[in-house]
Design an enzyme around this catalytic site. Structure first.
Site, PDB file in Angstrom:
ATOM      1  N   GLU A 172       3.908  -3.087   7.589  1.00  0.00           N
ATOM      2  CA  GLU A 172       3.874  -4.377   7.195  1.00  0.00           C
ATOM      3  C   GLU A 172       4.943  -5.447   7.132  1.00  0.00           C
ATOM      4  O   GLU A 172       4.894  -6.552   7.385  1.00  0.00           O
ATOM      5  CB  GLU A 172       2.795  -4.124   5.736  1.00  0.00           C
ATOM      6  CG  GLU A 172       1.349  -3.736   6.056  1.00  0.00           C
ATOM      7  CD  GLU A 172       1.446  -2.552   6.297  1.00  0.00           C
ATOM      8  OE1 GLU A 172       2.230  -1.563   6.105  1.00  0.00           O
ATOM      9  OE2 GLU A 172       0.154  -2.025   6.532  1.00  0.00           O
ATOM     10  N   HIS A 232      -8.202   0.237  -1.614  1.00  0.00           N
ATOM     11  CA  HIS A 232      -8.849  -0.398  -0.858  1.00  0.00           C
ATOM     12  C   HIS A 232     -10.175  -1.498  -1.324  1.00  0.00           C
ATOM     13  O   HIS A 232     -10.904  -1.887  -0.772  1.00  0.00           O
ATOM     14  CB  HIS A 232      -9.922   0.558   0.239  1.00  0.00           C
ATOM     15  CG  HIS A 232      -9.135   1.359   1.149  1.00  0.00           C
ATOM     16  ND1 HIS A 232      -8.455   2.329   0.813  1.00  0.00           N
ATOM     17  CD2 HIS A 232      -8.944   1.063   2.781  1.00  0.00           C
ATOM     18  CE1 HIS A 232      -7.814   2.809   1.813  1.00  0.00           C
ATOM     19  NE2 HIS A 232      -8.107   2.149   3.030  1.00  0.00           N
TER      20      HIS A 232
END
Ligand SMILES: Cc1ncc(C[n+]2csc(CCOP(=O)(O)OP(=O)(O)O)c2C)c(N)n1
Length: 639
Positions: free
Chosen positions: A378, A445
């Site tokens: 990322e 999540h």
């Protein structure tokens, strides 16, 4: 090499006199900065570090501008907002470091990607110390450069120490260049104190990369002859090491070589030195004569974001009923059609179409150059987005889940957010953030982490709740040259439908929508919580509520909030995130400060529990603010 050496010697005197702030010395390492820069073409970007004065002088930046920069004056490059070598300049194609060392390695990837996509046959050169190679950014950037075969030269200046840490405590391999093989990358070891070797090798490598784009790792062996910064000294460095490296001084050895070869006479040497000293003194005087910057709040505030004028597009009336996920996909696709220089990057977004299938079919339409699968990194991808922006392109980065943005947090809050304010370089990057709970996905999540970003000046934060808003706001986010965090609630992706214009359109930032009107109470919310509020209000038709969907959190439509609160006198803010430090708290404070006399009851905040987000439905239901909202709303009305 003599020029940076003489500038440094002067700076060390000024430092002792308290006339400049910190100084990071590159004495003994000049051959690397100068040799590498000489091997680059003027239009090729270089990303130097804190010991690379020779990059700046070889690119012929007028000295008074450097001196002004170090004194925090307006003729510098950051209007007094950042110090030493923490600046960039498009004029000289130099992109300076941020303090965190590693992030610029990925930024170099982005610049190199742009040059590869535009077939410019250019090389991007980026520097790091051996200490910086221990950061994850180094690994991520080299890996991405290799997987994408980007034309980058990674220059590691191995100068023996990272602050006080010797190389044996920094890494456990013989040469950093040995790591090249692990990245599938060509690498070389170069004597960093020998200007001829540096120039010749780098020149040869750069020429070859221009013809055959690929990354190359270079390890320059050198030594740091002074303290990490001047105040910290070199007590921990053994004297024999110092003595041995002193004999390898690049400036003195090159002088001796030129004399021996009969190229440089003593008179010429004296004349060169005098000219440089004269230039230094003259330019220093110019910097000293320059006024100190006087603080002006609006000047500071106006430079946080690049000015952006919202453009409205007239659309044909044709609409279709689509889901939130379709609206985002359409908005993204139509923006790809609008902007030929827009590149989207993310894990599994190409042929696979992304884990939510938002980019399904994009590769067929736009090709793999613009729709890029990335390794799992990322940070490097956010940094690459920054690099694309520096090179004049646009980037959308998809986080597979908003939770994973923590692995790219540093470049977002420190690089993208601060870049325009620091040196007038915008970061044209949208980070898409599939977020939110209600899908039994557990602590990693399910987060809605907008508060990590709303408190960072320089970022914009968008959080739509409906397909119409999502499509139009995404188009604006991509048009806006500033960094935008674009939140997409996963639980809404396939559950919310709306009539949405088929064509491309935009919606302005900073405009909340009043989706229900009433005189009794103001309900403020955003994202999935807007739908919770709607459910509650639908189930209690007697409640006369204004329901404000904020749509964008930064900028925040305070006017819409105050207007409604002044009308109703009661306000409740509903957020999905846990309570402490969330945006509801700030909105509440602003209402207290600005509408206190209009209030008939204390401002109420309803948010989720102060725990991580649990997995099973029963625990998640208990965690979420949804279940508490109705009770608190009724209590507020009864107050
Ligand atoms: C993320 C981060 N951690 C720590 C520091 C503090 N720091 C600044 S420079 C430095 C040493 C860097 O060593 P190296 O990369 O070898 O470069 P050198 O200073 O030797 O040229 C450290 C620890 C920092 N700036 N950023």
């Amino acid at each position: 090499m003599l020029k940076p050496r003489l500038i440094e010697e002067k700076m060390l005197i000024l430092l002792r006199q308290g006339k400049i702030s910190k100084w990071f010395s590159g004495i003994g390492q000049e051959a690397i900065s100068v040799g590498v820069t000489m091997a680059m073409q003027t239009e090729e970007y270089i990303l130097p570090m804190h010991r690379n004065l020779g990059v700046f002088t070889t690119r012929e930046i007028p000295l008074y501008r450097l001196f002004s920069q170090w004194q925090g004056k307006a003729n510098g490059f950051t209007k007094g907002r950042d110090r030493s070598f923490h600046f960039g300049t498009q004029e000289f194609k130099i992109v300076g470091m941020i303090s965190h060392l590693g992030p610029q390695l990925g930024v170099a990837d982005g610049i190199a990607l742009a040059s590869k996509l535009k077939n410019l046959n250019q090389v991007t050169t980026v520097f790091t110390g051996e200490g910086g190679t221990s950061e994850g950014d180094f690994h991520e950037a080299l890996n991405v450069a290799s997987v994408w075969q980007l034309p980058v030269i990674f220059c590691v200046e191995n100068n023996g120490y990272g602050l006080s840490t010797p190389t044996r405590e920094q890494y456990n391999c013989e040469h950093i260049a040995d790591r090249g093989i692990g990245y599938g990358m060509e690498s070389h070891i170069i004597d960093g104190n020998n200007i001829i070797e540096v120039y010749q090798k780098v020149n040869e490598i750069a020429k070859s990369i221009r013809k055959n784009p690929r990354p190359v790792l270079l390890e320059f062996k050198t030594f740091r002859m002074r303290g990490h910064e001047e105040a910290s000294g070199t007590k921990y460095v053994p004297q024999d090491l110092m003595d041995a490296w002193a004999k390898k001084d690049p400036v003195e050895n090159f002088q001796a070589f030129l004399r021996d070869e009969g190229i440089l006479s003593e008179q010429e040497e004296v004349a060169i030195k005098e000219t440089i000293v004269h230039e230094i003194n003259e330019h220093l005087q110019m910097a000293f004569d320059e006024d100190i910057i006087s603080p002006n709040e609006s000047v500071e505030l106006n430079d946080v974001y690049k000015p952006f004028e919202y453009q409205y597009f007239k659309t044909k009336p044709k609409t279709e009923g689509i889901r939130l996920i379709d609206a985002i996909s359409q908005g993204l696709k139509q923006s790809m059609e609008q902007h030929e220089d827009l590149v989207i990057m993310g894990q599994d977004i190409a042929e696979y179409g992304g884990v939510f299938k938002i980019t399904d079919g994009f590769v067929e339409q736009f090709g793999n150059n613009r729709v890029r699968n990335t390794p799992i990194c990322e940070s490097a991808i956010v940094e690459a987005g920054m690099g694309l922006s520096i090179a004049g392109m646009k980037a959308v980065v998809e986080m597979q889940f908003a939770d994973f943005v923590s692995s790219g947090f540093n470049p977002i809050v420190n690089y993208l957010a601060k870049s325009h304010y620091r040196w007038n370089q915008h970061a044209d990057v949208v980070v898409r953030m599939p977020c939110g709970a209600g899908v039994a996905a557990g602590p990693f999540h399910s987060q809605t982490n907008e508060a990590w970003f709303t408190k960072t000046p320089g970022l914009k934060v968008v959080y739509p709740a409906f397909p119409f808003d999502a499509k139009g706001l995404l188009a604006t986010a991509i048009n806006d040259p500033n960094p935008v965090l674009f939140f997409e609630h996963k639980a809404l992706y396939r559950s919310i439908r709306q009539e949405v214009p088929v064509d491309y359109y935009t919606l302005p930032f900073g405009k909340a929508s009043l989706i229900r009107e009433g005189s009794e109470v103001t309900v403020i919310s955003y994202g999935a919580a807007v739908h919770w509020a709607l459910e509650t209000l639908n189930a209690n038709p007697e409640i006369q509520a204004d329901l404000i969907d904020l749509r964008t959190l930064q900028p925040l439509d305070t006017e819409a909030i105050y207007n409604s609160v002044r009308k109703t006198g009661r306000v409740i803010i509903l957020q999905e995130d846990s309570l402490f430090g969330g945006i509801a708290s700030d909105i509440s404070a602003q209402i207290m400060e600005n509408c206190f006399e209009d209030l008939d009851a204390p401002v109420k905040r309803v948010a989720s529990m102060e725990t991580p987000i649990p997995f099973i439905n029963q625990l998640e239901d208990q965690y979420l603010a949804k279940g508490k909202f109705e009770t608190v709303l009724k209590e507020l009305i009864a107050y």
